[in-house]
Scaffold this motif. Structure first.
Motif, PDB file in Angstrom:
ATOM      1  N   THR A   1       0.850  -1.190   0.000  1.00 30.38           N
ATOM      2  CA  THR A   1       0.000   0.000   0.000  1.00 30.38           C
ATOM      3  C   THR A   1       0.885   1.238   0.000  1.00 30.38           C
ATOM      4  N   LYS A   2       1.757   1.322  -0.974  1.00 33.48           N
ATOM      5  CA  LYS A   2       2.706   2.423  -1.060  1.00 33.48           C
ATOM      6  C   LYS A   2       2.398   3.269  -2.286  1.00 33.48           C
TER       7      LYS A   2
ATOM      8  N   ASP B   1       3.210   5.593   2.920  1.00 35.12           N
ATOM      9  CA  ASP B   1       2.576   4.328   3.276  1.00 35.12           C
ATOM     10  C   ASP B   1       1.738   4.548   4.525  1.00 35.12           C
TER      11      ASP B   1
END
Length: 360
Positions: A4-5, A74
């Motif tokens: 989830t970057k 993130d």
């Protein structure tokens, strides 16, 4: 695992502080990749931007020498962490069928040091007499900032980036570009040191950390390891020629193991025996035994943005009697990608590894 970057990319004027714009996520077609090296800095980064090939801000936002900063975001760092700063050195607008855009090439801030010469006023000769190498390296950055406004490069942010070596040297720089002057000054510090221009343009001069900065675990953080061992570059006897004089050094243990492997290094810009002996000792210490170079791929289980050159690491889940890795290996190169980094570890030596087995 699910990554989830995302990245935020900001563009500044050539002074590095005048904000111009933030690129929208939809405008950036690729994830940034780049390499950072010890005794150097950050390398090239190419960004593919979804902008009209004939209207992409040429001459305003997309123009030579503008500064670009890349931040990784993130769940633990919602405001983003700076991971790269570079300047625009080239750009390529393109149009092919329904696709159009512009690719911009960034160079890391250390590349600025290759653009002009270290001078004393108008003279290309700069003499430093009985000064600590740390003082000399600061003077080189000061001169750079007198030529390029905006403090694009710096040192001692918070008083922590430059360490005093503790031995004064005498050296004359002659027609050296800034990058060569930094490297030549570094050549006088002795064994066990490193320098680097970091993601913020800060110059570091440090000794190797005494204990591991990172712990990587086989079967968890490490995707792959590759090790190369070579004795081809062993040097165990050195003569440094300087200003009509010589300084000699050798390592008897290395000579016994590999035979005599000798070089002569000439540098008439060295002005005294202390500086020459320091350089000879550094050449011997860096090259007296075979090189063991390891490359590892670290996955996103680990906090990738915390891995920096000059840090050290140890590897967990190794066989107890292995003799390849010690418990404090320096990271000399980091290649950054979206979901992994590829790191290179210092070129270890057989003798230090054998010693490490007894003191660990």
């Amino acid at each position: 695992m699910l990554i989830t970057k995302k990245f935020t990319i900001k563009i500044y004027d050539s002074d590095g502080t005048t904000f111009l714009r933030t690129l929208k996520p939809s405008e950036v077609l690729n994830n940034p990749t780049f390499t950072s090296q010890i005794n150097g800095g950050f390398g090239q980064c190419v960004l593919d931007l979804a902008l009209p090939f004939d209207d992409f801000g040429e001459g305003t936002t997309i123009t030579f020498m503008n500064i670009v900063k890349i931040y990784a975001i993130d769940s633990d760092n919602t405001l983003g962490r700076l991971i790269y700063t570079g300047f625009i050195s080239a750009y390529t607008p393109y149009l092919k069928d329904a696709e159009q855009g512009v690719k911009i090439t960034l160079l890391g801030m250390v590349s600025l040091l290759s653009l002009a010469y270290y001078k004393d006023g108008s003279s290309f000769t700069v003499a430093h007499v009985s000064e600590d190498p740390a003082v000399i390296m600061k003077a080189i950055i000061d001169h750079f900032n007198s030529v390029y406004s905006g403090s694009l490069l710096g040192y001692d942010s918070g008083g922590t980036t430059i360490s005093t070596v503790g031995t004064n040297v005498t050296y004359t720089f002659e027609e050296d570009k800034w990058i060569d002057a930094v490297q030549n000054a570094f050549g006088t510090v002795g064994a066990g040191w490193w320098w680097h221009v970091d993601k913020q343009g800060q110059l570091y001069l440090k000794q190797k950390p005494a204990s591991a900065t990172h712990s990587f675990t086989i079967g968890k953080d490490i995707d792959s390891i590759e090790v190369n061992k070579s004795s081809e570059k062993v040097v165990n006897k050195v003569r440094v020629k300087y200003n009509g004089n010589t300084a000699d050094d050798d390592d008897a243990t290395s000579i016994a193991g590999f035979g005599t492997r000798e070089i002569i290094s000439s540098d008439d810009r060295i002005q005294d025996a202390t500086t020459a002996n320091q350089k000879a000792a550094q050449l011997i210490d860096d090259n007296k035994v075979e090189k063991i170079k390891a490359r590892m791929v670290i996955n996103s289980t680990y906090d990738l943005e915390t891995i920096k050159v000059g840090d050290t690491c140890k590897i967990k889940n190794l066989a107890i009697d292995q003799a390849t890795f010690n418990n404090n290996m320096m990271i000399v190169s980091v290649n950054y990608s979206f979901d992994h980094v590829t790191i290179e570890l210092e070129e270890q030596t057989r003798f230090s590894l054998e010693l490490q087995k007894f003191i660990s």
